[in-house]
Design a protein around this motif. Structure first.
Motif, PDB file in Angstrom:
ATOM      1  N   GLU A 153       0.732  -1.540   0.129  1.00  0.00           N
ATOM      2  CA  GLU A 153      -0.357   0.356   0.541  1.00  0.00           C
ATOM      3  C   GLU A 153       1.191   1.441   0.088  1.00  0.00           C
ATOM      4  OE1 GLU A 153      -2.514  -0.390   3.313  1.00  0.00           O
ATOM      5  OE2 GLU A 153      -4.065  -1.856   2.507  1.00  0.00           O
ATOM      6  N   ASP A 154       0.038   2.289  -0.490  1.00  0.00           N
ATOM      7  CA  ASP A 154       0.776   3.652  -0.937  1.00  0.00           C
ATOM      8  C   ASP A 154       1.173   3.485   0.836  1.00  0.00           C
ATOM      9  OD1 ASP A 154       0.263   4.005  -3.048  1.00  0.00           O
ATOM     10  OD2 ASP A 154      -1.204   5.351  -3.141  1.00  0.00           O
ATOM     11  N   GLY A 155       2.151   4.599   0.453  1.00  0.00           N
ATOM     12  CA  GLY A 155       3.322   5.199   2.273  1.00  0.00           C
ATOM     13  C   GLY A 155       4.056   3.871   2.919  1.00  0.00           C
ATOM     14  N   TRP A 156       4.736   3.002   2.461  1.00  0.00           N
ATOM     15  CA  TRP A 156       4.680   1.671   2.766  1.00  0.00           C
ATOM     16  C   TRP A 156       5.934   0.999   2.058  1.00  0.00           C
ATOM     17  CZ3 TRP A 156       2.978  -0.822   7.930  1.00  0.00           C
ATOM     18  CH2 TRP A 156       1.779  -0.043   7.820  1.00  0.00           C
ATOM     19  N   SER A 157       7.199   0.220   2.209  1.00  0.00           N
ATOM     20  CA  SER A 157       8.063   0.020   2.159  1.00  0.00           C
ATOM     21  C   SER A 157       7.963  -1.622   2.095  1.00  0.00           C
ATOM     22  CB  SER A 157       9.068   0.829   2.591  1.00  0.00           C
ATOM     23  OG  SER A 157       9.583   1.626   1.682  1.00  0.00           O
ATOM     24  N   LEU A 158       8.673  -2.759   1.650  1.00  0.00           N
ATOM     25  CA  LEU A 158       8.878  -4.286   1.485  1.00  0.00           C
ATOM     26  C   LEU A 158       9.856  -4.011   2.600  1.00  0.00           C
ATOM     27  CD1 LEU A 158       7.406  -6.417   1.356  1.00  0.00           C
ATOM     28  CD2 LEU A 158       9.141  -6.696  -0.719  1.00  0.00           C
ATOM     29  N   TYR A 159      10.346  -4.863   3.147  1.00  0.00           N
ATOM     30  CA  TYR A 159      11.925  -4.883   4.186  1.00  0.00           C
ATOM     31  C   TYR A 159      11.977  -6.871   3.992  1.00  0.00           C
ATOM     32  CZ  TYR A 159      15.029  -5.168   8.181  1.00  0.00           C
ATOM     33  OH  TYR A 159      15.997  -5.068   9.145  1.00  0.00           O
ATOM     34  N   ALA A 160      13.335  -6.937   3.008  1.00  0.00           N
ATOM     35  CA  ALA A 160      13.094  -8.107   3.065  1.00  0.00           C
ATOM     36  C   ALA A 160      14.159  -8.667   3.988  1.00  0.00           C
ATOM     37  CB  ALA A 160      13.170  -8.171   1.137  1.00  0.00           C
TER      38      ALA A 160
ATOM     39  N   VAL B 280      21.482 -11.007   2.515  1.00  0.00           N
ATOM     40  CA  VAL B 280      21.831  -9.583   3.248  1.00  0.00           C
ATOM     41  C   VAL B 280      20.046  -9.164   3.372  1.00  0.00           C
ATOM     42  CG1 VAL B 280      22.715  -7.678   1.840  1.00  0.00           C
ATOM     43  CG2 VAL B 280      23.693  -9.720   2.000  1.00  0.00           C
ATOM     44  N   THR B 281      20.509  -7.756   4.029  1.00  0.00           N
ATOM     45  CA  THR B 281      18.675  -7.544   4.646  1.00  0.00           C
ATOM     46  C   THR B 281      18.553  -6.261   3.625  1.00  0.00           C
ATOM     47  OG1 THR B 281      18.430  -7.611   6.421  1.00  0.00           O
ATOM     48  CG2 THR B 281      17.322  -6.187   6.039  1.00  0.00           C
ATOM     49  N   GLY B 282      17.302  -6.366   3.307  1.00  0.00           N
ATOM     50  CA  GLY B 282      16.913  -4.678   1.777  1.00  0.00           C
ATOM     51  C   GLY B 282      15.760  -4.535   1.959  1.00  0.00           C
ATOM     52  N   LEU B 283      15.688  -2.742   1.677  1.00  0.00           N
ATOM     53  CA  LEU B 283      14.468  -2.586   1.633  1.00  0.00           C
ATOM     54  C   LEU B 283      13.890  -1.430   0.108  1.00  0.00           C
ATOM     55  CD1 LEU B 283      12.552  -0.761   4.384  1.00  0.00           C
ATOM     56  CD2 LEU B 283      13.475   0.612   4.169  1.00  0.00           C
ATOM     57  N   VAL B 284      12.609  -2.161   0.104  1.00  0.00           N
ATOM     58  CA  VAL B 284      12.197  -1.634  -1.549  1.00  0.00           C
ATOM     59  C   VAL B 284      11.448  -1.033  -0.962  1.00  0.00           C
ATOM     60  CG1 VAL B 284      11.945  -2.056  -3.555  1.00  0.00           C
ATOM     61  CG2 VAL B 284      13.153  -3.459  -2.314  1.00  0.00           C
ATOM     62  N   ASP B 285      10.865   0.204  -1.526  1.00  0.00           N
ATOM     63  CA  ASP B 285       9.583   1.140  -1.677  1.00  0.00           C
ATOM     64  C   ASP B 285       8.751  -0.117  -2.784  1.00  0.00           C
ATOM     65  OD1 ASP B 285      10.832   2.954  -0.048  1.00  0.00           O
ATOM     66  OD2 ASP B 285      11.751   4.261  -1.512  1.00  0.00           O
ATOM     67  N   SER B 286       7.963  -0.404  -2.673  1.00  0.00           N
ATOM     68  CA  SER B 286       7.766  -1.425  -2.943  1.00  0.00           C
ATOM     69  C   SER B 286       5.851  -1.309  -3.625  1.00  0.00           C
ATOM     70  CB  SER B 286       7.102  -2.861  -2.738  1.00  0.00           C
ATOM     71  OG  SER B 286       8.473  -3.555  -2.966  1.00  0.00           O
ATOM     72  N   ASP B 287       5.721   0.018  -2.841  1.00  0.00           N
ATOM     73  CA  ASP B 287       3.980   0.660  -3.227  1.00  0.00           C
ATOM     74  C   ASP B 287       4.867   1.815  -4.658  1.00  0.00           C
ATOM     75  OD1 ASP B 287       6.035   2.751  -2.230  1.00  0.00           O
ATOM     76  OD2 ASP B 287       4.341   4.572  -1.732  1.00  0.00           O
ATOM     77  N   ARG B 288       6.218   1.938  -5.010  1.00  0.00           N
ATOM     78  CA  ARG B 288       6.101   1.971  -6.221  1.00  0.00           C
ATOM     79  C   ARG B 288       6.962   1.772  -7.528  1.00  0.00           C
ATOM     80  NH1 ARG B 288       6.877   7.736  -5.763  1.00  0.00           N
ATOM     81  NH2 ARG B 288       8.366   8.656  -6.644  1.00  0.00           N
TER      82      ARG B 288
ATOM     83  N   ILE C  57      11.927  -8.464  -7.305  1.00  0.00           N
ATOM     84  CA  ILE C  57      13.052  -7.713  -6.108  1.00  0.00           C
ATOM     85  C   ILE C  57      13.984  -9.427  -6.132  1.00  0.00           C
ATOM     86  CG2 ILE C  57      13.826  -7.521  -3.901  1.00  0.00           C
ATOM     87  CD1 ILE C  57      10.287  -6.627  -4.155  1.00  0.00           C
ATOM     88  N   ASN C  58      15.055  -9.466  -7.186  1.00  0.00           N
ATOM     89  CA  ASN C  58      16.008  -9.981  -6.208  1.00  0.00           C
ATOM     90  C   ASN C  58      16.563 -10.238  -5.105  1.00  0.00           C
ATOM     91  OD1 ASN C  58      15.621 -11.471  -8.737  1.00  0.00           O
ATOM     92  ND2 ASN C  58      17.137  -9.225  -9.825  1.00  0.00           N
ATOM     93  N   PHE C  59      17.221 -11.565  -4.042  1.00  0.00           N
ATOM     94  CA  PHE C  59      17.863 -10.646  -3.043  1.00  0.00           C
ATOM     95  C   PHE C  59      19.003 -11.887  -2.420  1.00  0.00           C
ATOM     96  CE2 PHE C  59      12.700 -11.704  -2.951  1.00  0.00           C
ATOM     97  CZ  PHE C  59      12.310 -11.229  -2.369  1.00  0.00           C
TER      98      PHE C  59
ATOM     99  N   PHE D 168       8.203  -8.445   4.849  1.00  0.00           N
ATOM    100  CA  PHE D 168       6.935  -7.563   5.877  1.00  0.00           C
ATOM    101  C   PHE D 168       7.213  -6.149   5.193  1.00  0.00           C
ATOM    102  CE2 PHE D 168      10.491  -8.754   8.651  1.00  0.00           C
ATOM    103  CZ  PHE D 168      10.122  -7.330   8.784  1.00  0.00           C
ATOM    104  N   ALA D 169       5.489  -5.248   5.193  1.00  0.00           N
ATOM    105  CA  ALA D 169       5.746  -4.271   5.245  1.00  0.00           C
ATOM    106  C   ALA D 169       5.617  -3.430   6.643  1.00  0.00           C
ATOM    107  CB  ALA D 169       4.118  -4.024   4.662  1.00  0.00           C
ATOM    108  N   VAL D 170       6.616  -2.465   6.201  1.00  0.00           N
ATOM    109  CA  VAL D 170       6.869  -1.582   7.473  1.00  0.00           C
ATOM    110  C   VAL D 170       6.336  -0.096   6.212  1.00  0.00           C
ATOM    111  CG1 VAL D 170       8.742  -2.906   7.920  1.00  0.00           C
ATOM    112  CG2 VAL D 170       8.867  -1.353   6.189  1.00  0.00           C
ATOM    113  N   PRO D 171       5.541   1.244   7.231  1.00  0.00           N
ATOM    114  CA  PRO D 171       5.539   2.560   7.117  1.00  0.00           C
ATOM    115  C   PRO D 171       6.993   3.196   6.686  1.00  0.00           C
ATOM    116  CG  PRO D 171       5.207   1.754   9.353  1.00  0.00           C
ATOM    117  CD  PRO D 171       5.632   0.328   9.593  1.00  0.00           C
ATOM    118  N   ARG D 172       6.904   3.736   6.205  1.00  0.00           N
ATOM    119  CA  ARG D 172       8.055   4.641   4.963  1.00  0.00           C
ATOM    120  C   ARG D 172       8.550   6.030   6.167  1.00  0.00           C
ATOM    121  NH1 ARG D 172       7.656   3.862   0.008  1.00  0.00           N
ATOM    122  NH2 ARG D 172       6.169   5.487  -0.578  1.00  0.00           N
TER     123      ARG D 172
END
Length: 238
Positions: free
Chosen positions: A128-135, A149-157, A163-165, A188-192
């Motif tokens: 959803e808008d305003g959230w990112s994906l924490y992997a 290796v941990t990454g954070l992707v703005d998956s609302d955009r 997404i490769n891991f 999981f989704a996290v608020p930006r």
């Protein structure tokens, strides 16, 4: 939180879907005893299996799964995955690719002459808008022979590409099979929005609450689980 997964139409019947993390708990957690004897305490004490924060972290979000068996022989990776050509351009067919050793230079992940793995994605992910994906690496899964290796992707955009891991292979002498369905990334989704940090000193009420809470936790098993732990809902896709 609505999370939308999309895949190539030709591959839809060949891919394991992402699953709620609660559905792929490791066998060792299920098998481990609930209590174990402690020589320090002189009695049985509860193990990690009875620690709600540990288990809740392991069951949070969803897992990306390895789409096929990968045979590993001392750093050599191979697979026999007969899938059709995707209908989508620039789409991967291999479960793995690699980052060159130079891309890790100067980081604690670097190993002389060792490339990093890259688990290819076959699903796009939209949040959803305003959230990112924490992997991140599947939580508390030190038994896996790799470390994500941990990454954070703005998956609302960014939701029209996979997404490769990236991951570091930990066991150079390992020979065996990394099985289809192995969890490779916990997401999981996290608020930006940035958190607003505030700092206070205990007043008398907080001091009393602190002392009582700690006394209860130390004297009575299950206080956190029974009094403080919130109920978890299940994903609608389960």
């Amino acid at each position: 939180m609505r999370v939308i997964f999309r895949c190539d139409p030709i591959l839809a019947q060949h891919l394991p879907r992402p699953v709620p993390a609660r559905g792929v708990l490791p066998d060792w957690l299920r098998a481990m005893p609930a209590t174990a004897y402690s020589a320090i305490h002189g009695r049985d004490i509860r193990t990690l299996k009875q620690c709600p924060p540990v288990v809740d972290a392991m069951t949070y979000g969803f897992m990306i799964l390895l789409p096929c068996d990968v045979v590993v022989d001392r750093g050599k990776f191979s697979w026999d995955w007969n899938i059709p050509e995707p209908a989508t351009g620039n789409h991967p067919r291999a479960p793995l690719s690699f980052h060159t050793p130079g891309q890790l230079a100067g980081s604690p992940f670097a190993r002389p002459g060792q490339a990093a793995l890259k688990f290819n994605s076959f699903w796009t992910i939209e949040v959803e808008d305003g959230w990112s994906l924490y992997a991140t690496h599947p939580v508390n899964r030190e038994d896996l022979p790799f470390r994500l290796v941990t990454g954070l992707v703005d998956s609302d955009r960014f939701s029209d590409g996979g997404i490769n891991f990236p991951a570091i292979w930990k066991e150079p002498e390992f020979s065996g099979v990394l099985g289809k369905g192995t969890p490779v990334a916990q997401c999981f989704a996290v608020p930006r929005a940035a958190p607003q940090l505030e700092f206070e000193v205990f007043d008398e009420k907080r001091q009393a609450a602190y002392a009582q809470t700690v006394a209860d936790v130390l004297s009575t098993p299950g206080v956190y689980r029974k009094r403080f732990r919130a109920r978890r809902g299940r994903s609608t896709g389960e």
